[in-house]
Design a protein around this motif. Sequence first.
Motif, PDB file in Angstrom:
ATOM      1  N   PHE A 242       0.914  -1.190   0.080  1.00  0.00           N
ATOM      2  CA  PHE A 242       0.035  -0.082  -0.081  1.00  0.00           C
ATOM      3  C   PHE A 242       0.656   1.217   0.138  1.00  0.00           C
ATOM      4  CE2 PHE A 242      -2.925  -3.207   1.764  1.00  0.00           C
ATOM      5  CZ  PHE A 242      -3.953  -2.836   0.916  1.00  0.00           C
ATOM      6  N   LEU A 243       2.173   1.318   0.308  1.00  0.00           N
ATOM      7  CA  LEU A 243       2.654   2.459   0.406  1.00  0.00           C
ATOM      8  C   LEU A 243       3.948   2.518  -0.484  1.00  0.00           C
ATOM      9  CD1 LEU A 243       2.843   2.759   4.417  1.00  0.00           C
ATOM     10  CD2 LEU A 243       1.444   3.866   2.907  1.00  0.00           C
ATOM     11  N   LEU A 244       4.589   1.624  -0.945  1.00  0.00           N
ATOM     12  CA  LEU A 244       5.767   1.665  -1.533  1.00  0.00           C
ATOM     13  C   LEU A 244       5.409   2.024  -3.312  1.00  0.00           C
ATOM     14  CD1 LEU A 244       7.943  -1.368  -0.822  1.00  0.00           C
ATOM     15  CD2 LEU A 244       8.185   0.951   0.029  1.00  0.00           C
ATOM     16  N   PRO A 245       6.297   3.129  -3.667  1.00  0.00           N
ATOM     17  CA  PRO A 245       5.908   3.500  -4.974  1.00  0.00           C
ATOM     18  C   PRO A 245       6.422   2.701  -6.126  1.00  0.00           C
ATOM     19  CG  PRO A 245       7.848   4.848  -4.282  1.00  0.00           C
ATOM     20  CD  PRO A 245       7.500   3.766  -3.128  1.00  0.00           C
ATOM     21  N   LEU A 246       6.168   1.273  -6.149  1.00  0.00           N
ATOM     22  CA  LEU A 246       6.471   0.313  -7.081  1.00  0.00           C
ATOM     23  C   LEU A 246       5.351  -0.047  -7.888  1.00  0.00           C
ATOM     24  CD1 LEU A 246       8.955  -1.603  -4.535  1.00  0.00           C
ATOM     25  CD2 LEU A 246       9.798  -0.037  -6.645  1.00  0.00           C
ATOM     26  N   PRO A 247       5.782  -0.902  -9.058  1.00  0.00           N
ATOM     27  CA  PRO A 247       4.631  -1.415  -9.751  1.00  0.00           C
ATOM     28  C   PRO A 247       3.976  -2.403  -9.132  1.00  0.00           C
ATOM     29  CG  PRO A 247       6.959  -1.072 -11.197  1.00  0.00           C
ATOM     30  CD  PRO A 247       7.044  -0.763  -9.830  1.00  0.00           C
ATOM     31  N   GLU A 248       2.614  -2.644  -9.609  1.00  0.00           N
ATOM     32  CA  GLU A 248       1.881  -3.623  -8.730  1.00  0.00           C
ATOM     33  C   GLU A 248       2.566  -4.952  -8.616  1.00  0.00           C
ATOM     34  OE1 GLU A 248      -2.785  -5.268  -8.271  1.00  0.00           O
ATOM     35  OE2 GLU A 248      -2.184  -4.215 -10.030  1.00  0.00           O
ATOM     36  N   ILE A 249       3.004  -5.703  -9.810  1.00  0.00           N
ATOM     37  CA  ILE A 249       3.564  -6.930  -9.910  1.00  0.00           C
ATOM     38  C   ILE A 249       4.827  -6.993  -8.609  1.00  0.00           C
ATOM     39  CG2 ILE A 249       5.111  -6.369 -11.687  1.00  0.00           C
ATOM     40  CD1 ILE A 249       4.888  -9.392 -12.497  1.00  0.00           C
ATOM     41  N   VAL A 250       5.584  -5.873  -8.526  1.00  0.00           N
ATOM     42  CA  VAL A 250       6.675  -5.962  -7.620  1.00  0.00           C
ATOM     43  C   VAL A 250       6.119  -6.029  -6.067  1.00  0.00           C
ATOM     44  CG1 VAL A 250       8.787  -4.624  -6.834  1.00  0.00           C
ATOM     45  CG2 VAL A 250       8.095  -4.710  -9.182  1.00  0.00           C
ATOM     46  N   ARG A 251       5.041  -4.984  -5.968  1.00  0.00           N
ATOM     47  CA  ARG A 251       4.471  -4.926  -4.900  1.00  0.00           C
ATOM     48  C   ARG A 251       3.849  -6.334  -4.150  1.00  0.00           C
ATOM     49  NH1 ARG A 251       0.281  -1.660  -4.922  1.00  0.00           N
ATOM     50  NH2 ARG A 251       0.184  -0.881  -7.138  1.00  0.00           N
ATOM     51  N   LEU A 252       3.272  -6.844  -5.291  1.00  0.00           N
ATOM     52  CA  LEU A 252       2.688  -8.301  -4.701  1.00  0.00           C
ATOM     53  C   LEU A 252       3.500  -9.355  -4.784  1.00  0.00           C
ATOM     54  CD1 LEU A 252       0.017  -9.898  -4.774  1.00  0.00           C
ATOM     55  CD2 LEU A 252       0.039 -10.316  -7.490  1.00  0.00           C
ATOM     56  N   SER A 253       4.709  -9.263  -5.549  1.00  0.00           N
ATOM     57  CA  SER A 253       6.030 -10.005  -5.177  1.00  0.00           C
ATOM     58  C   SER A 253       6.400  -9.971  -3.491  1.00  0.00           C
ATOM     59  CB  SER A 253       7.014  -9.897  -6.053  1.00  0.00           C
ATOM     60  OG  SER A 253       6.615 -10.024  -7.248  1.00  0.00           O
ATOM     61  N   LEU A 254       6.708  -8.672  -3.034  1.00  0.00           N
ATOM     62  CA  LEU A 254       7.144  -8.311  -1.964  1.00  0.00           C
ATOM     63  C   LEU A 254       6.063  -8.961  -0.708  1.00  0.00           C
ATOM     64  CD1 LEU A 254       8.414  -4.554  -2.473  1.00  0.00           C
ATOM     65  CD2 LEU A 254       9.433  -6.671  -1.590  1.00  0.00           C
ATOM     66  N   VAL A 255       4.631  -8.852  -1.008  1.00  0.00           N
ATOM     67  CA  VAL A 255       3.635  -9.462  -0.099  1.00  0.00           C
ATOM     68  C   VAL A 255       3.903 -10.861   0.124  1.00  0.00           C
ATOM     69  CG1 VAL A 255       1.318 -10.107  -0.010  1.00  0.00           C
ATOM     70  CG2 VAL A 255       1.883  -7.829  -0.532  1.00  0.00           C
ATOM     71  N   LEU A 256       4.150 -11.609  -0.898  1.00  0.00           N
ATOM     72  CA  LEU A 256       4.457 -13.054  -1.037  1.00  0.00           C
ATOM     73  C   LEU A 256       5.788 -13.232  -0.353  1.00  0.00           C
ATOM     74  CD1 LEU A 256       3.306 -14.089  -4.729  1.00  0.00           C
ATOM     75  CD2 LEU A 256       2.108 -14.513  -2.261  1.00  0.00           C
ATOM     76  N   LEU A 257       6.843 -12.514  -0.590  1.00  0.00           N
ATOM     77  CA  LEU A 257       8.220 -12.807   0.254  1.00  0.00           C
ATOM     78  C   LEU A 257       8.129 -12.168   1.681  1.00  0.00           C
ATOM     79  CD1 LEU A 257      10.304 -10.893  -2.857  1.00  0.00           C
ATOM     80  CD2 LEU A 257      10.486 -13.347  -1.738  1.00  0.00           C
ATOM     81  N   ALA A 258       7.344 -11.010   1.902  1.00  0.00           N
ATOM     82  CA  ALA A 258       7.089 -11.003   3.419  1.00  0.00           C
ATOM     83  C   ALA A 258       6.311 -12.358   4.190  1.00  0.00           C
ATOM     84  CB  ALA A 258       6.211  -9.856   3.532  1.00  0.00           C
ATOM     85  N   LEU A 259       5.552 -12.967   3.492  1.00  0.00           N
ATOM     86  CA  LEU A 259       4.962 -14.251   4.185  1.00  0.00           C
ATOM     87  C   LEU A 259       5.679 -15.521   3.887  1.00  0.00           C
ATOM     88  CD1 LEU A 259       1.212 -13.005   3.283  1.00  0.00           C
ATOM     89  CD2 LEU A 259       2.437 -12.624   5.382  1.00  0.00           C
ATOM     90  N   ALA A 260       6.753 -15.395   3.536  1.00  0.00           N
ATOM     91  CA  ALA A 260       7.232 -16.661   3.059  1.00  0.00           C
ATOM     92  C   ALA A 260       7.997 -17.449   4.393  1.00  0.00           C
ATOM     93  CB  ALA A 260       8.730 -16.459   2.147  1.00  0.00           C
ATOM     94  N   PRO A 261       8.110 -18.677   4.321  1.00  0.00           N
ATOM     95  CA  PRO A 261       8.338 -19.548   5.623  1.00  0.00           C
ATOM     96  C   PRO A 261      10.171 -19.328   5.810  1.00  0.00           C
ATOM     97  CG  PRO A 261       8.297 -20.865   3.759  1.00  0.00           C
ATOM     98  CD  PRO A 261       7.716 -19.754   3.322  1.00  0.00           C
ATOM     99  N   ILE A 262      10.435 -19.635   7.200  1.00  0.00           N
ATOM    100  CA  ILE A 262      11.520 -19.630   7.394  1.00  0.00           C
ATOM    101  C   ILE A 262      12.860 -20.384   6.533  1.00  0.00           C
ATOM    102  CG2 ILE A 262      13.393 -20.051   9.513  1.00  0.00           C
ATOM    103  CD1 ILE A 262      10.929 -19.836  11.340  1.00  0.00           C
ATOM    104  N   ALA A 263      13.796 -19.608   6.185  1.00  0.00           N
ATOM    105  CA  ALA A 263      14.624 -20.577   5.258  1.00  0.00           C
ATOM    106  C   ALA A 263      15.469 -21.527   6.082  1.00  0.00           C
ATOM    107  CB  ALA A 263      15.978 -19.363   5.065  1.00  0.00           C
TER     108      ALA A 263
END
Length: 303
Positions: A242-263
Amino acid sequence: MGAVLTQAISFLLVILAAYLFKVANILEGKDGRTISKIILNLTLPATIIIGFNSVELNKILFIMIGLGLSANIIFITFGGLIWRKRKTSDQALMIFSQGGYNIGNFTIPFVQGFFPQAIPFIGSFDTGNALMLFGGTPILADKLTGQNRGARGIGEVVFRLFRSPTFTTYIIMILLALINITIPENILSVVKLFASGNAFLSMFMIGLYLELTISRSDLKKVAQLLFTRYTIGISFALVSYFLLPLPEIVRLSLVLLALAPIATVSTINMVVYGNKESLSGFLSSASIILSLLFMTLALALIM
């Protein structure tokens, strides 16, 4: 939305099938190591090659590398401060549970079937993530816990990074993009054959590694660790989308990465820093199931 739910259910069924194979003694947990080698050396690099081929290199990919680095540093430091008054092994447990994302064996397989255009952005983030996992995180953990377990020179860090086929493939594909070289379609068709098995093998491996037994005292600790990780992760996802000035596909990628499991590397380091294998194994398994649920829910709400 239907495609997302179908994908999530399919992944759960593959994980469950592998776990039942282990319970029935058809396969053993150690067989997951063999599958892991196939994934890391063949199917995952092939998936990265397909995802990065013909990609236009731009500043957003370098921003994602920076975000992979900075997110790890911020959340690792935060984890170290939360449990700074606990014993050293517990502090290390919190540190490694907050930093590091399972991208190669989980996030990329999750998106490759219906969201392949996100792979270059996710892979770029993973480049920064790998720099921390294989070098930065243990060094930072040593400073925060006052230990010297993960201390290593720059040469050793670089050697470990390039021993990883995943990291090496990222670097090669980024270099090819820099000089505008595209892999021909006849070669790519062979690569696609290897990549097609990546999602299934990744989920099957997770099922073989799945651990569902733990003591009550450790269960309470795991609940605290996961609550902290996903509270931070959901906050990161909301800010990113909602806040980063990036294309939607990039922001959606970051959403998935933020919720990724422990390495996986993080769970190994938990043991190196004095924690039980059963605890780190259960923590890793629980984070995979939760991430599958959260990532599916996030996509269902956004798409």
